[in-house]
Motif scaffolding. Structure first.
Motif, short mmCIF file in Angstrom:
data_model
loop_
_atom_site.label_atom_id
_atom_site.label_comp_id
_atom_site.label_asym_id
_atom_site.label_seq_id
_atom_site.Cartn_x
_atom_site.Cartn_y
_atom_site.Cartn_z
N ARG A 125 21.78 41.44 -14.52
CA ARG A 125 20.41 41.28 -15.01
C ARG A 125 20.06 39.83 -15.30
O ARG A 125 18.89 39.48 -15.43
CB ARG A 125 20.18 42.13 -16.26
CG ARG A 125 20.29 43.63 -16.00
CD ARG A 125 20.26 44.40 -17.29
NE ARG A 125 21.42 44.00 -18.09
CZ ARG A 125 21.64 44.39 -19.34
NH1 ARG A 125 20.78 45.18 -19.94
NH2 ARG A 125 22.72 44.01 -19.99
N LYS A 126 21.09 38.99 -15.43
CA LYS A 126 20.88 37.57 -15.73
C LYS A 126 21.16 36.68 -14.52
O LYS A 126 21.32 35.47 -14.66
CB LYS A 126 21.74 37.16 -16.92
CG LYS A 126 21.35 37.90 -18.18
CD LYS A 126 22.23 37.52 -19.34
CE LYS A 126 21.82 38.31 -20.59
NZ LYS A 126 22.72 38.03 -21.70
N GLU A 175 13.14 31.53 -9.59
CA GLU A 175 13.08 32.86 -10.23
C GLU A 175 13.80 32.83 -11.58
O GLU A 175 13.30 33.39 -12.57
CB GLU A 175 13.71 33.89 -9.29
CG GLU A 175 13.54 35.31 -9.73
CD GLU A 175 14.20 36.30 -8.77
OE1 GLU A 175 14.34 37.46 -9.17
OE2 GLU A 175 14.59 35.92 -7.64
N LEU A 176 14.94 32.16 -11.64
CA LEU A 176 15.69 32.03 -12.89
C LEU A 176 14.87 31.29 -13.94
O LEU A 176 14.74 31.73 -15.08
CB LEU A 176 17.01 31.29 -12.65
CG LEU A 176 17.78 30.84 -13.89
CD1 LEU A 176 18.21 32.01 -14.75
CD2 LEU A 176 18.98 29.99 -13.48
N PHE A 205 19.83 35.64 -10.48
CA PHE A 205 18.59 35.62 -9.72
C PHE A 205 18.82 35.05 -8.33
O PHE A 205 19.76 34.30 -8.10
CB PHE A 205 17.54 34.80 -10.48
CG PHE A 205 17.25 35.37 -11.83
CD1 PHE A 205 16.26 36.32 -11.99
CD2 PHE A 205 18.00 35.00 -12.94
CE1 PHE A 205 16.02 36.89 -13.24
CE2 PHE A 205 17.76 35.56 -14.18
CZ PHE A 205 16.77 36.51 -14.33
N GLN A 245 11.61 30.90 -14.08
CA GLN A 245 10.46 31.72 -14.49
C GLN A 245 10.89 32.75 -15.52
O GLN A 245 10.17 33.03 -16.48
CB GLN A 245 9.83 32.39 -13.28
CG GLN A 245 9.05 31.44 -12.40
CD GLN A 245 8.55 32.11 -11.13
OE1 GLN A 245 8.98 33.20 -10.75
NE2 GLN A 245 7.62 31.44 -10.47
N HIS A 246 12.06 33.34 -15.34
CA HIS A 246 12.58 34.32 -16.30
C HIS A 246 12.81 33.67 -17.67
O HIS A 246 12.48 34.25 -18.70
CB HIS A 246 13.88 34.93 -15.78
CG HIS A 246 14.55 35.82 -16.76
ND1 HIS A 246 14.10 37.10 -17.01
CD2 HIS A 246 15.62 35.63 -17.58
CE1 HIS A 246 14.86 37.66 -17.94
NE2 HIS A 246 15.80 36.79 -18.29
N ILE A 247 13.37 32.47 -17.66
CA ILE A 247 13.64 31.75 -18.91
C ILE A 247 12.35 31.45 -19.64
O ILE A 247 12.27 31.56 -20.87
CB ILE A 247 14.44 30.46 -18.64
CG1 ILE A 247 15.85 30.80 -18.14
CG2 ILE A 247 14.49 29.57 -19.88
CD1 ILE A 247 16.60 29.62 -17.61
N LYS A 248 11.32 31.07 -18.90
CA LYS A 248 10.04 30.68 -19.50
C LYS A 248 9.21 31.87 -19.98
O LYS A 248 8.30 31.70 -20.78
CB LYS A 248 9.22 29.86 -18.50
CG LYS A 248 9.83 28.51 -18.21
CD LYS A 248 9.02 27.77 -17.16
CE LYS A 248 9.66 26.46 -16.83
NZ LYS A 248 8.88 25.74 -15.79
N SER A 249 9.52 33.06 -19.49
CA SER A 249 8.71 34.23 -19.87
C SER A 249 9.10 34.81 -21.21
O SER A 249 10.08 34.52 -21.79
CB SER A 249 8.83 35.31 -18.80
OG SER A 249 10.14 35.81 -18.71
N THR A 295 22.28 31.52 -12.11
CA THR A 295 22.36 32.03 -13.47
C THR A 295 22.53 30.84 -14.41
O THR A 295 22.52 29.70 -13.98
CB THR A 295 23.52 33.04 -13.62
OG1 THR A 295 23.40 33.72 -14.87
CG2 THR A 295 24.88 32.38 -13.51
#
Length: 74
Positions: free
Chosen positions: A59-60, A67-68, A62, A70-74, A15
């Motif tokens: 939810r925050k 994966e974390l 990973f 990728q979530h930040i970049k999306s 996280t």
């Protein structure tokens, strides 16, 4: 009512540390769920922490650092 969580006690998660804003990994020590008006929230606590320490919204969190990120970049 059945509540399924994304992680289990003993899992390693990644996280963002809210104070340093850096990637943080930790072993899940406690999982706290709360349900209000049909909405359930899940808070993850690192091993060795208490409920008075800062927990992390499931939810925050990973499974991997990738994966974390990728979530930040999306």
């Amino acid at each position: 009512m059945t509540i399924n969580t994304k992680f289990n006690e003993g899992d390693m998660v990644f996280t963002i540390d809210t104070s340093s804003l850096k990637v943080k990994s930790f072993e899940v020590g406690r999982i706290f769920t709360s349900t209000n008006e049909g909405k359930t929230s899940v808070t993850i606590y690192p091993k060795g922490c208490t409920y008075t320490d800062i927990g992390y919204d499931e939810r925050k969190c990973f499974t991997t650092e990738t994966e974390l990120l990728q979530h930040i970049k999306s």
